[in-house]
Scaffold this active site. Structure first.
Site, mmCIF file in Angstrom:
data_model
loop_
_atom_site.group_PDB
_atom_site.id
_atom_site.type_symbol
_atom_site.label_atom_id
_atom_site.label_comp_id
_atom_site.label_asym_id
_atom_site.label_seq_id
_atom_site.Cartn_x
_atom_site.Cartn_y
_atom_site.Cartn_z
ATOM 1 N N CYS A 1 64.987 12.451 76.477
ATOM 2 C CA CYS A 1 63.684 12.166 77.068
ATOM 3 C C CYS A 1 63.059 13.526 77.409
ATOM 4 O O CYS A 1 63.743 14.399 77.946
ATOM 5 C CB CYS A 1 63.859 11.301 78.306
ATOM 6 N N CYS B 1 73.694 14.162 78.054
ATOM 7 C CA CYS B 1 73.179 12.878 77.563
ATOM 8 C C CYS B 1 72.832 13.054 76.095
ATOM 9 O O CYS B 1 72.285 14.090 75.709
ATOM 10 C CB CYS B 1 71.936 12.477 78.361
ATOM 11 N N CYS C 1 74.363 8.780 93.976
ATOM 12 C CA CYS C 1 73.878 8.775 92.599
ATOM 13 C C CYS C 1 74.955 9.420 91.727
ATOM 14 O O CYS C 1 75.270 10.597 91.907
ATOM 15 C CB CYS C 1 72.568 9.558 92.552
ATOM 16 N N CYS D 1 63.239 15.149 80.999
ATOM 17 C CA CYS D 1 64.519 15.099 81.732
ATOM 18 C C CYS D 1 65.373 16.318 81.434
ATOM 19 O O CYS D 1 65.623 16.645 80.279
ATOM 20 C CB CYS D 1 65.272 13.826 81.356
ATOM 21 N N CYS E 1 65.803 13.229 90.838
ATOM 22 C CA CYS E 1 65.915 12.551 89.542
ATOM 23 C C CYS E 1 65.579 13.494 88.406
ATOM 24 O O CYS E 1 64.538 14.150 88.433
ATOM 25 C CB CYS E 1 64.898 11.431 89.417
ATOM 26 N N GLU F 1 77.257 16.399 87.836
ATOM 27 C CA GLU F 1 76.683 16.444 89.173
ATOM 28 C C GLU F 1 76.640 15.048 89.813
ATOM 29 O O GLU F 1 76.484 14.043 89.126
ATOM 30 C CB GLU F 1 75.282 17.062 89.131
HETATM 31 N N1 SAH Z 1 69.931 7.759 81.609
HETATM 32 C C1 SAH Z 1 69.571 6.763 82.516
HETATM 33 C C2 SAH Z 1 69.975 7.045 83.953
HETATM 34 C C3 SAH Z 1 69.767 8.472 84.482
HETATM 35 S S1 SAH Z 1 68.152 9.086 84.791
HETATM 36 C C4 SAH Z 1 68.101 6.499 82.453
HETATM 37 O O1 SAH Z 1 67.395 7.275 81.829
HETATM 38 O O2 SAH Z 1 67.658 5.501 83.015
HETATM 39 C C5 SAH Z 1 67.547 8.424 86.328
HETATM 40 C C6 SAH Z 1 66.010 8.321 86.372
HETATM 41 O O3 SAH Z 1 65.355 9.605 86.557
HETATM 42 C C7 SAH Z 1 65.451 7.774 85.073
HETATM 43 O O4 SAH Z 1 64.442 6.839 85.344
HETATM 44 C C8 SAH Z 1 64.857 8.996 84.439
HETATM 45 O O5 SAH Z 1 63.907 8.663 83.484
HETATM 46 C C9 SAH Z 1 64.291 9.713 85.634
HETATM 47 N N2 SAH Z 1 63.976 11.119 85.386
HETATM 48 C C10 SAH Z 1 64.490 11.927 84.444
HETATM 49 N N3 SAH Z 1 63.954 13.167 84.534
HETATM 50 C C11 SAH Z 1 63.085 13.148 85.574
HETATM 51 C C12 SAH Z 1 62.255 14.139 86.190
HETATM 52 N N4 SAH Z 1 62.243 15.386 85.774
HETATM 53 N N5 SAH Z 1 61.500 13.762 87.247
HETATM 54 C C13 SAH Z 1 61.559 12.504 87.713
HETATM 55 N N6 SAH Z 1 62.338 11.533 87.190
HETATM 56 C C14 SAH Z 1 63.093 11.833 86.129
HETATM 57 FE FE1 SF4 Z 2 69.340 10.724 79.168
HETATM 58 FE FE2 SF4 Z 2 67.682 11.865 80.903
HETATM 59 FE FE3 SF4 Z 2 66.730 10.150 79.086
HETATM 60 FE FE4 SF4 Z 2 68.231 9.227 81.100
HETATM 61 S S1 SF4 Z 2 66.223 10.199 81.278
HETATM 62 S S2 SF4 Z 2 68.416 8.690 78.917
HETATM 63 S S3 SF4 Z 2 69.665 10.969 81.361
HETATM 64 S S4 SF4 Z 2 67.691 12.139 78.666
#
Ligand code: SAH
Ligand code: SF4
Length: 406
Positions: free
Chosen positions: A142, A138, A131, A145, A377, A118
């Protein structure tokens, strides 16, 4: 037997293979492709320069448009290659103008299914941010996410990363000529729709270092896409050993997904922390090349109700970042189906933001964009891999009351 089998297969008609695309290739890749099409060694440099400009300054999608390239070469190229972009599966436009594309990539090597990723475009007054994704899914998970729940994972090629930029420019009319068809002039920066690029889509970009680096070089190249490195931001969950090298080799802006102020909590919600804890992460940040008050690191902090949103944590956040040229981005948690969290209450986000504000950080709350189309995000997750019913049940049991967020 063998002979019979061979004869049998020789009658099976093979589907024509799509031509490989040249769009998104770096200079090396273009050089190899031109050489394959018969361009003599001594012309390669000049021809690469011509193609570079057509592909990345003008955005052409047909070899026929390359008017300073001879007809013979144009047809030799067209016989072997295309200028195709990633295929659009769906394009969604949010009520706030945010656009999200689900893109299908060409299968690589032994891949049977075409992977999907995406890309999101976020227009704002005076700027527009694209973006982009760096991986399919991934490898990290996390807990807040959506991308982290996707099993299918591979690195994107540099070409696939650049392809997202080309596709977005095509779709939003961000090439010269789209704005001024009569003179075909190059768009000055002020008229550009995509002014900024963030590597904040699917994937951990520092786990795909070389390809992301090549893609960033193509995006930042002043004879082509010309997105300044000061307007390109890589976001990492904290791959500590690569942070300094990334800064030294590319010079882009950096964002860190911090999300917690103590190791016990960060170990849980950003599991890469077990490998590289907060102190090591912040040390790498302090040493990020070129850091200054004009070039600050953005610290991202997702607001999870009752998990990391107390005022004590707001104060801890400010203390942790003391001495680092930093910006703080509070991200209201964006819910996704089955997510085990809720977004903090709006009042709480405001109180948290006030503590951060008082410490000298300006307007730290990031307005969620494109939530109605799951483009915000952490909501990105290509539909190609669905959660198993059993996993959905598990997630729902943890958080029966997922709200629509702040
Ligand atoms: N993997 C990288 C870049 C992609 S995520 C990273 O983790 O930094 C982009 C941002 O969105 C990151 O700060 C991530 O922690 C945040 N993010 C992930 N899931 C989210 C959610 N459900 N709500 C808000 N932010 C989120
Ligand atoms: Fe991967 Fe989502 Fe964690 Fe970023 S926030 S490192 S995309 S699992």
């Amino acid at each position: 037997m063998t002979l019979l089998a061979d004869q049998a297969t020789s009658h099976v008609e093979e589907a024509p293979q799509p031509k490989p695309s040249m769009a998104g290739l770096g200079r090396e890749g273009l050089r190899a492709a031109l050489s394959e099409a018969g361009v003599p060694e001594k012309q390669l440099r000049m021809r690469v320069g011509q193609l570079w400009s057509w592909l990345y300054a003008r955005g052409v999608t047909s070899f026929d448009d390359m008017t300073d390239v001879s007809k013979e070469l144009r047809s030799a190229l067209a016989a072997r290659f295309s200028l195709g972009r990633p295929e659009i599966v769906t394009e969604q436009v949010s009520v706030d103008g945010t656009r999200k594309w689900l893109l299908r990539l060409a299968p690589q090597g032994s891949e049977v299914k075409a992977p999907e990723i995406e890309t999101v475009y976020i227009p704002e007054p005076g700027r527009g941010t694209l973006c982009i994704s760096s991986q399919v899914g991934c490898t990290l998970n996390c807990t807040f996410c959506h991308t982290g729940t996707q099993r299918l994972v591979r690195n994107l090629t540099a070409q696939e990363i650049v392809g997202q930029i080309l596709l977005a420019r095509d779709r939003i009319g961000d090439w010269p000529g789209a704005a001024a068809p009569e003179d075909g002039r190059l768009l000055p920066d002020a008229e550009r729709k995509i002014t900024n690029i963030v590597l904040m889509g699917m994937g951990e970009p520092l786990y795909n270092f070389d390809n992301v680096k090549e893609a960033v070089a193509t995006a930042a190249d002043g004879e082509g896409l010309s997105v300044s490195k000061r307007r390109i931001t890589l976001s990492t969950s904290g791959v500590v050993p690569e942070i300094g090298r990334w800064g030294a080799e590319t010079g882009t802006m950096l964002a860190i997904s911090l999300h917690a102020t103590n190791d016990a909590l960060r170990d849980e919600i950003v599991p890469i922390n077990r490998k590289w804890p907060i102190a090591e992460l912040l040390e790498a940040c302090r040493n990020y090349p070129g850091l200054s008050n004009a070039k600050r690191i953005t610290f991202e902090y997702v607001m999870l109700k009752g998990v990391n949103d107390s005022l004590a944590e707001a104060r801890a956040l400010v203390r942790l970042l003391a001495g680092i040229p930093a910006k703080i981005n509070l991200i209201p948690f964006n819910p996704w189906p089955g997510a085990p969290y809720e977004c903090s209450d709006w009042d709480q986000i405001e109180r948290f933001a006030e503590v951060v504000n008082k410490a000298g950080y300006a307007s730290p709350v990031r307005t969620p964009r494109g939530r109605d189309i799951y483009a915000a995000c952490g909501q990105l997750r290509s539909a190609s891999v669905k959660l198993k019913a059993s996993e959905r049940g598990k997630a729902a049991a943890v958080a029966p009351a997922v709200t629509s967020g702040g």
